[in-house]
Scaffold this motif. Structure first.
Motif, mmCIF file in Angstrom:
data_model
loop_
_atom_site.group_PDB
_atom_site.id
_atom_site.type_symbol
_atom_site.label_atom_id
_atom_site.label_comp_id
_atom_site.label_asym_id
_atom_site.label_seq_id
_atom_site.Cartn_x
_atom_site.Cartn_y
_atom_site.Cartn_z
ATOM 1 N N SER A 28 0.811 -1.218 0.000
ATOM 2 C CA SER A 28 0.000 0.000 0.000
ATOM 3 C C SER A 28 0.847 1.272 0.000
ATOM 4 O O SER A 28 0.335 2.360 -0.255
ATOM 5 C CB SER A 28 -0.951 0.015 1.196
ATOM 6 O OG SER A 28 -0.237 -0.017 2.423
ATOM 7 N N ARG A 29 2.137 1.139 0.251
ATOM 8 C CA ARG A 29 3.015 2.311 0.188
ATOM 9 C C ARG A 29 3.126 2.854 -1.228
ATOM 10 O O ARG A 29 3.238 4.056 -1.437
ATOM 11 C CB ARG A 29 4.405 1.954 0.713
ATOM 12 C CG ARG A 29 4.455 1.528 2.171
ATOM 13 C CD ARG A 29 5.851 1.041 2.545
ATOM 14 N NE ARG A 29 5.886 0.515 3.911
ATOM 15 C CZ ARG A 29 6.957 -0.074 4.442
ATOM 16 N NH1 ARG A 29 8.076 -0.195 3.726
ATOM 17 N NH2 ARG A 29 6.905 -0.531 5.683
ATOM 18 N N THR A 30 3.096 1.969 -2.194
ATOM 19 C CA THR A 30 3.195 2.389 -3.597
ATOM 20 C C THR A 30 1.867 2.324 -4.322
ATOM 21 O O THR A 30 1.667 3.017 -5.324
ATOM 22 C CB THR A 30 4.203 1.501 -4.356
ATOM 23 O OG1 THR A 30 3.835 0.115 -4.188
ATOM 24 C CG2 THR A 30 5.618 1.719 -3.845
ATOM 25 N N ASN A 31 0.960 1.479 -3.848
ATOM 26 C CA ASN A 31 -0.326 1.276 -4.510
ATOM 27 C C ASN A 31 -1.449 1.361 -3.478
ATOM 28 O O ASN A 31 -2.018 0.345 -3.081
ATOM 29 C CB ASN A 31 -0.356 -0.094 -5.209
ATOM 30 C CG ASN A 31 0.688 -0.229 -6.286
ATOM 31 O OD1 ASN A 31 1.883 -0.349 -6.006
ATOM 32 N ND2 ASN A 31 0.262 -0.209 -7.524
ATOM 33 N N PRO A 32 -1.773 2.554 -3.010
ATOM 34 C CA PRO A 32 -2.786 2.692 -1.957
ATOM 35 C C PRO A 32 -4.150 2.172 -2.392
ATOM 36 O O PRO A 32 -4.553 2.330 -3.537
ATOM 37 C CB PRO A 32 -2.819 4.202 -1.689
ATOM 38 C CG PRO A 32 -2.224 4.827 -2.908
ATOM 39 C CD PRO A 32 -1.228 3.851 -3.432
ATOM 40 N N ALA A 33 -4.845 1.541 -1.471
ATOM 41 C CA ALA A 33 -6.142 0.936 -1.756
ATOM 42 C C ALA A 33 -7.274 1.820 -1.252
ATOM 43 O O ALA A 33 -7.098 2.628 -0.330
ATOM 44 C CB ALA A 33 -6.228 -0.438 -1.091
ATOM 45 N N ASP A 34 -8.449 1.647 -1.856
ATOM 46 C CA ASP A 34 -9.631 2.355 -1.381
ATOM 47 C C ASP A 34 -10.311 1.533 -0.273
ATOM 48 O O ASP A 34 -9.765 0.524 0.202
ATOM 49 C CB ASP A 34 -10.583 2.661 -2.546
ATOM 50 C CG ASP A 34 -11.175 1.420 -3.202
ATOM 51 O OD1 ASP A 34 -11.101 0.313 -2.616
ATOM 52 O OD2 ASP A 34 -11.721 1.551 -4.319
ATOM 53 N N ALA A 35 -11.513 1.941 0.117
ATOM 54 C CA ALA A 35 -12.202 1.284 1.228
ATOM 55 C C ALA A 35 -12.566 -0.158 0.917
ATOM 56 O O ALA A 35 -12.794 -0.960 1.829
ATOM 57 C CB ALA A 35 -13.457 2.070 1.589
ATOM 58 N N ASN A 36 -12.602 -0.515 -0.377
ATOM 59 C CA ASN A 36 -12.916 -1.883 -0.792
ATOM 60 C C ASN A 36 -11.662 -2.704 -1.108
ATOM 61 O O ASN A 36 -11.763 -3.784 -1.691
ATOM 62 C CB ASN A 36 -13.832 -1.864 -2.017
ATOM 63 C CG ASN A 36 -15.195 -1.293 -1.710
ATOM 64 O OD1 ASN A 36 -15.790 -1.614 -0.676
ATOM 65 N ND2 ASN A 36 -15.688 -0.430 -2.591
#
Length: 290
Positions: A28-36
Motif C-alpha cells: 500500500s506504500r506504492t499502490n494505496p487501496a480504497d475502502a474496498n
C-alpha cells in the motif's frame, strides 16, 4: 519510427490479488487501496508507427462485455482506446497489426467487438493481423482451472475464424537461458512463462534507448522487488527467477520500462541497491522521448 502511448481505460483490481503474499502494509506504500481494498490499474498500450505498419501492443478489456462484468472492475476516468487513437490522428481501421503480450481478457479484450447488426462477434480491427504465440494460444484455448476465468472464447475464436490470426516465431532452446528473439514486427521479444505460458515482452529500440513493454512481468512500480508478484501468476517461483534475471539485465542495459498497469506512473528506470533492484527515476513518455 514513431511511438505513441495509447490509454485504453482505467479500472480497479483487488490489491491483495495484485500482490499475492506481500502484506498490505508494504504494497500500500506504492499502490494505496480504497475502502474496498481496490487499487488503481491502467490498461496502457503502445502504438508503433513504422513505415507502412501501425502496430498496436495490447488493447485493454474492450467494451463488449456486460454491465455486470464491468461492475466487477470499477472503471474510472475518461480514457478509451478510440479517443486515445484519435488524439494521435489514427482510427482503429488504420491498425495493420495487433500484438498481444498474452491473451488474458484485460490485454486482448479490445481485439473483438459485438458487430453493429447484433449477430455476433467480429474483429474490432478489420484491417489488422492479430499476433500471438502458438504455445500460448493452445494454453489459452484449453485453459487450466486457475486461468479459465481470464481466457474468454469470445476474445479468441473470432480472431482465428476471421483468418486474421498469425503466430510469431516461438523461442528456441538455449539450455534454459533467457534471451531475446527477433520478430518480424521489427522489435525483439523476451518469452517468460511464470505469469502464464509464453507471455511476450517486447523490447523496442527507439531514439537511442530501449523501451521494454513490461506487461505483467512488472505491472506497476510497486512490483519491482523480485518477490512482489501478482496472485495471478501460474508459476510464482518461476516468475521470481525470470524477473530477477530481467531486472538485472534492465539495470545493466539502461532499459526504460513501459508500465502497462500502473495508472499513475508511465515509464521508469531501475538501479541496483543494497536491498536489490529498485526504481531509479519515473518519467512520462514525453519526458523520455520528446
Amino acid at each position: 519510427m514513431q511511438l505513441y502511448t495509447i490509454e485504453a481505460g482505467n479500472f480497479k483490481l483487488d490489491g491483495g490479488a495484485m500482490f499475492g503474499v506481500v502484506p498490505k502494509s508494504l504494497w500500500s506504500r506504492t499502490n494505496p487501496a480504497d475502502a474496498n481494498n481496490m487499487i488503481d490499474i491502467a490498461a496502457r498500450c503502445l502504438l508503433i508507427e513504422d513505415g507502412n505498419r501501425l502496430i498496436l501492443i495490447d488493447n485493454g478489456m474492450g467494451t463488449k462485455q456486460s454491465d455486470k462484468f464491468f461492475g466487477y472492475y470499477y472503471q474510472w476516468g475518461n480514457h478509451s482506446l478510440d479517443s486515445s487513437l484519435k488524439k494521435h490522428g489514427f482510427h482503429r481501421d488504420d491498425i495493420t497489426d495487433v500484438f498481444m503480450t498474452h491473451l488474458h481478457f484485460d490485454h486482448c479484450g479490445g481485439s473483438i467487438q459485438w458487430n453493429k447488426d447484433r449477430t455476433g462477434y467480429e474483429p474490432a480491427f478489420k484491417n489488422a493481423t492479430f499476433w500471438t504465440d502458438k504455445d500460448h494460444w493452445r494454453w489459452a484455448t484449453d485453459p487450466n482451472p486457475r486461468e479459465k476465468a481470464s481466457f474468454f472464447k469470445e476474445n479468441l475464436m473470432p480472431m482465428q475464424e476471421s483468418g486474421q490470426l498469425k503466430f510469431v516465431g516461438g523461442p528456441t532452446s538455449k539450455g534454459g537461458e533467457m534471451f531475446l528473439e527477433k520478430s518480424e514486427l521489427g522489435f525483439d521479444i523476451l518469452f517468460v512463462d511464470g505469469h502464464t505460458e509464453k507471455m511476450m515482452i517486447p523490447h523496442i529500440k527507439y531514439k537511442g534507448k530501449t523501451l521494454v513493454f513490461a506487461a505483467d512481468l512488472v505491472p506497476t512500480v510497486g512490483h519491482i522487488p523480485v518477490s512482489y508478484l501478482t496472485g495471478y501468476d501460474t508459476r510464482p517461483l518461476l516468475t521470481m527467477a525470470e524477473k530477477e534475471h530481467f531486472l538485472a539485465t534492465a539495470v545493466e542495459n539502461d532499459y526504460y520500462l513501459f508500465l502497462e498497469h500502473d495508472a499513475h506512473n508511465e515509464i521508469c528506470t531501475l538501479q541496483s541497491t543494497e536491498k536489490g533492484v529498485r526504481v531509479d527515476e519515473i518519467y512520462t513518455f514525453n519526458e523520455v522521448f520528446n
